[in-house]
Design an enzyme around this catalytic site. Sequence first.
Site, PDB file in Angstrom:
ATOM      1  N   HIS A  97      35.126  23.476  86.192  1.00 13.54           N
ATOM      2  CA  HIS A  97      34.841  22.217  85.503  1.00 13.54           C
ATOM      3  C   HIS A  97      33.392  22.245  85.008  1.00 13.54           C
ATOM      4  CE1 HIS A  97      34.239  17.967  84.774  1.00 13.54           C
ATOM      5  NE2 HIS A  97      35.551  17.828  84.794  1.00 13.54           N
ATOM      6  N   GLU A 146      38.126  21.385  77.914  1.00 22.42           N
ATOM      7  CA  GLU A 146      37.305  20.237  78.284  1.00 22.42           C
ATOM      8  C   GLU A 146      35.922  20.366  77.660  1.00 22.42           C
ATOM      9  OE1 GLU A 146      39.048  17.838  81.586  1.00 22.42           O
ATOM     10  OE2 GLU A 146      37.143  18.701  82.162  1.00 22.42           O
TER      11      GLU A 146
END
Length: 220
Positions: A97, A146
């Site tokens: 992430h 992302e």
Amino acid sequence: MNETLPLVVANFKANQTWDDLEIWLETVGPPAATFTGTIIVCPSMPFLSQASPKIKSAKWQIQLGSQDISRFEQGAFTGEVAASQIADQVSYAIIGHSERRCNFGENFEILTSKVENALKAGITPIFCVEDSESPIPENVKIVAYEPAFAIGTGNPDTPQNAQSVSRKLKAKGDFIVLYGGSVNKENSKSFLASGIIDGLLIGSASLNPDIFLDILKSAS
Ligand code: PGA
């Protein structure tokens, strides 16, 4: 496991107490049975051992994931949680992430170790990338696009651009591709509409169980 699509991931980050999570599970659990895709919830690490038996005994159609995993297999690594220690609780782990890359200096070498350890323990990595050029470790099958500019900003990528990135990623491998970054109940459908994006990774809009259920409805 073979995921049914769309695949919707709730990433709670460092939010929620166990009481909040219990309410979330009890709200989302029963209606989850009517969702034809896959739901994965990723709460904070300390709650996994309580959430796992609760989900299993209620037979809710919810999978459990961790938000991270150690790069080390096991041993003298204070504060770390090894994949093998949570393998009986989670089926998935978010790896790479952008908040981990930026705040904890996680580079591709570290992330590759994390992916390898997850796979060794039987945990499926959900590997986050910044764009279609970001390297992806071997044997990853779920990739989340992302872009950092969209995460937690209220400024999502356009569905058109996200679809174009998804197409490019799929040209590189047989990936399930998710989009994440400021997804909410108003825009969720637009990312999935074309069928080029296979699911969503949702942060802040996933915290409220009623809003999350609205997103599931729009994704059906
Ligand atoms: P956000 O977070 O939905 O709050 O933008 C997405 C993510 O970090 O995965």
